[in-house]
Design an enzyme around this catalytic site. Structure first.
Site, PDB file in Angstrom:
ATOM      1  N   ASP A 177       0.857  -1.167   0.000  1.00  0.00           N
ATOM      2  CA  ASP A 177       0.000   0.000   0.000  1.00  0.00           C
ATOM      3  C   ASP A 177       0.904   1.231   0.000  1.00  0.00           C
ATOM      4  OD1 ASP A 177      -2.860   1.150   1.965  1.00  0.00           O
ATOM      5  OD2 ASP A 177      -2.234   1.500  -0.090  1.00  0.00           O
ATOM      6  N   SER A 178       0.335   2.368  -0.431  1.00  0.00           N
ATOM      7  CA  SER A 178       1.174   3.543  -0.727  1.00  0.00           C
ATOM      8  C   SER A 178       1.440   4.417   0.487  1.00  0.00           C
ATOM      9  CB  SER A 178       0.468   4.385  -1.791  1.00  0.00           C
ATOM     10  OG  SER A 178      -0.902   4.555  -1.420  1.00  0.00           O
ATOM     11  N   GLY A 179       0.745   4.154   1.589  1.00  0.00           N
ATOM     12  CA  GLY A 179       1.057   4.861   2.830  1.00  0.00           C
ATOM     13  C   GLY A 179       0.079   5.942   3.211  1.00  0.00           C
ATOM     14  N   GLY A 180      -0.654   6.511   2.254  1.00  0.00           N
ATOM     15  CA  GLY A 180      -1.553   7.628   2.563  1.00  0.00           C
ATOM     16  C   GLY A 180      -2.616   7.255   3.570  1.00  0.00           C
ATOM     17  N   PHE A 181      -3.161   6.067   3.389  1.00  0.00           N
ATOM     18  CA  PHE A 181      -4.247   5.622   4.277  1.00  0.00           C
ATOM     19  C   PHE A 181      -3.746   5.509   5.710  1.00  0.00           C
ATOM     20  CE2 PHE A 181      -8.244   3.530   5.065  1.00  0.00           C
ATOM     21  CZ  PHE A 181      -7.990   2.605   6.053  1.00  0.00           C
ATOM     22  N   ASP A 219      -2.694   8.062  -2.544  1.00  0.00           N
ATOM     23  CA  ASP A 219      -4.066   8.592  -2.598  1.00  0.00           C
ATOM     24  C   ASP A 219      -4.452   9.194  -1.261  1.00  0.00           C
ATOM     25  OD1 ASP A 219      -4.064   6.137  -1.239  1.00  0.00           O
ATOM     26  OD2 ASP A 219      -6.190   5.796  -1.699  1.00  0.00           O
ATOM     27  N   GLN A 272     -11.595   6.600  -5.850  1.00  0.00           N
ATOM     28  CA  GLN A 272     -12.155   7.198  -4.649  1.00  0.00           C
ATOM     29  C   GLN A 272     -13.557   7.718  -4.960  1.00  0.00           C
ATOM     30  OE1 GLN A 272     -11.105   6.865  -1.679  1.00  0.00           O
ATOM     31  NE2 GLN A 272      -8.944   6.299  -1.917  1.00  0.00           N
ATOM     32  N   GLY A 298     -11.436   3.842  -0.320  1.00  0.00           N
ATOM     33  CA  GLY A 298     -12.441   4.691   0.300  1.00  0.00           C
ATOM     34  C   GLY A 298     -13.662   3.956   0.794  1.00  0.00           C
ATOM     35  N   ASP A 310      -7.919  -7.606   0.667  1.00  0.00           N
ATOM     36  CA  ASP A 310      -7.010  -7.695   1.819  1.00  0.00           C
ATOM     37  C   ASP A 310      -7.787  -7.249   3.036  1.00  0.00           C
ATOM     38  OD1 ASP A 310      -6.669  -4.594   1.576  1.00  0.00           O
ATOM     39  OD2 ASP A 310      -5.673  -5.238   3.424  1.00  0.00           O
TER      40      ASP A 310
HETATM   41  C1  LIG Z   1      -3.822  -3.887   5.984  1.00  0.00           C
HETATM   42  N1  LIG Z   1      -4.689  -3.209   5.041  1.00  0.00           N
HETATM   43  C2  LIG Z   1      -5.845  -2.637   5.716  1.00  0.00           C
HETATM   44  C3  LIG Z   1      -3.833  -2.188   4.414  1.00  0.00           C
HETATM   45  C4  LIG Z   1      -3.944  -2.225   2.945  1.00  0.00           C
HETATM   46  S1  LIG Z   1      -5.425  -1.634   2.391  1.00  0.00           S
HETATM   47  C5  LIG Z   1      -5.545  -0.084   3.226  1.00  0.00           C
HETATM   48  C6  LIG Z   1      -6.781   0.630   2.780  1.00  0.00           C
HETATM   49  C7  LIG Z   1      -7.994   0.231   3.298  1.00  0.00           C
HETATM   50  C8  LIG Z   1      -9.165   0.895   2.908  1.00  0.00           C
HETATM   51  N2  LIG Z   1     -10.356   0.517   3.434  1.00  0.00           N
HETATM   52  C9  LIG Z   1      -9.137   1.952   1.975  1.00  0.00           C
HETATM   53  C10 LIG Z   1      -7.900   2.352   1.437  1.00  0.00           C
HETATM   54  C11 LIG Z   1      -7.783   3.442   0.496  1.00  0.00           C
HETATM   55  O1  LIG Z   1      -8.784   4.085   0.105  1.00  0.00           O
HETATM   56  N3  LIG Z   1      -6.555   3.757   0.039  1.00  0.00           N
HETATM   57  C12 LIG Z   1      -5.447   3.091   0.443  1.00  0.00           C
HETATM   58  N4  LIG Z   1      -4.252   3.467  -0.071  1.00  0.00           N
HETATM   59  N5  LIG Z   1      -5.488   2.056   1.313  1.00  0.00           N
HETATM   60  C13 LIG Z   1      -6.702   1.683   1.827  1.00  0.00           C
END
Ligand SMILES: CN(C)CCSCc1cc(N)cc2c(=O)[nH]c(N)nc12
Length: 373
Positions: free
Chosen positions: A93-97, A147, A190, A217, A267
């Site tokens: 994952d890119s880190g923003g979340f 994102d 999104q 999202g 995931d």
């Molecule tokens: C362990 N996982 C929860 C981490 C990978 S998925 C994380 C993750 C979960 C959700 N629900 C939405 C988003 C989203 O909109 N953008 C990003 N970048 N990651 C997201």
């Protein structure tokens, strides 16, 4: 010579499909459940047991790994596959979340996000370019665009702002992607729970032509029917020959309703996090092994499971481990949960090939109800 990244659909059943994603580190059977390995570990499990459950992809995370042990250090140690002893596909994952959910004093601008580490308070910046650089240093096979994901419920203006910022960050992420053959960058749709914004986001990302599309999202607190409705409006906008990844989802029921709507990849921390808290996912539904009713039960979680943790230990023993706070409880129940999720996915792939996914989903749901009898 590594083959290029590819996705092949083998069979469809309504909107459901089963296929194979090919990456630089192997094939991924879809629909796929990806094990969450945030800090280079699937918590409480050894990678050989993760593989034995039928897992093809482990997730890593830019936010956690950039803070500790550091992306450059992982690269110097041979990359995330070698570092974590997982030679198969890795998605990061890119880190923003995670910045928005974990970091302190975070500030979002057009340029990126500045924040303080939740570990030691150190200051950091994440931009689309830096996120892609970190994912390249980790050696990730599938890299997510940078994102901004907003919580739900939320106002249209806020959802619209974050969706458009994420589109601009998608362009920058794609431009900064350094992947070689067998590696890919995925876009993230999104738009919150607003149908027209979802459609606009999807159409704009498809115009940019990505090798795969995630739906972000969601799984941020909205009711299941809202998530389903957003899938109904978003999936038809995505090309059928590209993988579709629903981020952060979900329960076994969420997985089935999303597969039915054409989702290929999932995931979720559910099976692993629940496992660490004594909650088991089985064909018979969820079982809280902390509950005293298991204290004298000599039967295993599932005698027909191919997972040693679900087949070779009594519920009484697992109850004892949970009540005693024994570490082994976390390993065994996490292992059994991941194995159940993977068996649910394997059964779905077969059912789609045989054109009987609706019956398969109905049988699974009926099985979960039995536990509550
Ligand atoms: C362990 N996982 C929860 C981490 C990978 S998925 C994380 C993750 C979960 C959700 N629900 C939405 C988003 C989203 O909109 N953008 C990003 N970048 N990651 C997201």
């Amino acid at each position: 010579m590594t083959e290029p990244f590819s996705f092949t659909v083998h069979a469809t059943d309504g909107a459901a499909r089963t296929g194979t994603i090919r990456t630089a580190h192997g094939d991924v059977a879809t629909p796929a459940f990806m094990a969450v390995g945030t800090a280079a570990t699937v918590k409480a499990m050894q990678m050989r047991d993760v593989r034995e459950t039928g897992t093809d992809v482990v997730l890593g995370n830019t936010y956690h790994l950039m803070l500790r042990p550091g992306a450059e250090r992982v690269a110097e140690l041979g990359g995330l596959h070698k570092f974590s002893n997982w030679p198969h596909t890795i998605l990061t994952d890119s880190g923003g979340f995670q910045v928005m959910s974990l970091a302190k004093l975070r500030k979002v601008t057009e340029h990126g996000v500045t924040f303080q580490s939740h570990i030691d308070g150190s200051k950091h910046v994440l931009t689309p370019e830096r996120s892609m650089e970190i994912q390249a240093l980790l050696g990730s096979d599938i890299q997510m665009q940078f994102d901004e994901c907003v919580d739900l419920p939320n106002g249209r203006d806020e959802i619209d702002r974050a969706m458009r910022l994420s589109l601009r960050w998608a362009e920058r992420s794609k431009a900064a992607f350094q992947g070689g053959p067998g590696q890919a960058v995925f876009a993230i749709v999104q738009g919150g729970d607003i149908a027209d914004l979802r459609v606009e986001s999807a159409r704009a990302l498809v115009k940019m032509d990505f090798p795969g599309y995630a739906i972000g999202g969601l799984a941020v607190g909205e009711p299941q029917e809202v998530m389903a409705r957003m899938l109904d409006v978003t999936v038809p906008e995505l090309p059928s020959n590209r993988p579709r990844y629903l981020m952060g989802v979900g329960t076994p029921d969420d997985l089935l309703l999303s597969i039915e709507r054409g989702i290929d990849m999932f995931d979720c921390v559910m099976p692993t996090r629940a496992g660490r808290h004594g909650l088991a996912y089985t064909r018979f539904g969820r079982i809280n092994l902390k509950n005293a009713r298991h204290a004298n039960d000599p039967t295993p979680l599932d005698p027909e499971s191919n997972c040693p943790a679900a087949r070779d230990y009594s519920r009484a023993y697992l109850h004892h481990l949970v009540r005693s706070g024994e570490l082994l409880a976390m390993t065994l129940i996490t292992w059994a949960n991941l194995a159940y999720y993977q068996s649910l996915m394997a059964g779905a792939r077969t059912a789609i090939r045989e054109g009987r996914f609706a019956d398969y989903a109905a049988e699974a749901r009926a099985g979960w109800a039995r536990e509550r009898e």
